[in-house]
Write a protein that holds these residues in place. Sequence first.
Motif: not given
Length: 298
Positions: A180-190, A87-97
């Motif tokens: 809830r079945l799955y635990k997931i970090n809230q910033p991902i959902v937001a 949530p604070l940085g750039e999000n890029t795929c480590p494999s293909c960029g």
Amino acid sequence: REKRNWWKEEFSGLRVKDTSGKIKKEGRILEIIERYEDGFPKIVAVQWNGLSSLEFVLHPSREELISRGLTFKCPICNSELEEPYDPLGENTCPSCGATLWKDSRTLPRVEEPDEVLKTYEKLNKENYNLGELVETGKLEEKSRRGKETKSKFKGLERINWGASPGARKLLIGEYFTKTRLYKINQPIVAQYLNILRRNRGLSIREVTEKFPENYRHTVGHWFRKDFGGSIPVPEDISLLNDIFGIEDDLLRALGKTALKFQTVKTSINGRNPGDFIEGLNDKELMKYLEKLYSPTKR
């Protein structure tokens, strides 16, 4: 820890506490429909004050693994993302960029564990929806498509809770919770919801206005990625599907629930409540309960 023989244990009548929604409620296990290989319940029928549902049960040995089992993959190269979202940085795929989490085209793909998907698929083929509330009699009579099915639920409405085998488990503090079945970090959902919202050209206020009035102070928190953020409860997901006009993998996963087995821990003295009733027959058990709960005469 002593290994329990689940095949020899009874669960009918055991309490189920539903903490998955806005309103907490309690039900009872009606019947075990399917078991894991070691005998622990996998699919159960639960009665909720006149209504019933089929529920998926997490095995205690795999509970954490399944709850954390969602996999996020790059939409471009399909490689797994070990750190799905920052949530604070750039999000890029480590494999293909490739750039991720910017719009609907760069949303990572979400995959659920195979064993969960297979369980849901099997029940869907038999025309039952896990977690769906229906009249108890309908579990015996018909599937949701109206076709006659082979009954797995014979006699569900004739259970005597007071004499149910699960009564002893209730006494020693064992029960199920529906969560809830799955635990997931809230910033991902937001971030996910914000992308879906922007894709529809909606502001947070416009999304909020599409919900009932009692959601007015709730919806905005779903789009926040700070400590004030929250995650929609499973019962809210169908409303989000309608608003965004989409039923994607993450929303589908967020809408799923499961039962988790709760059991007492051994006390520091090495004894738990079950030690006091172990070996008692029904008559002795009733006398023990009367002694515990009958008013003291003065």
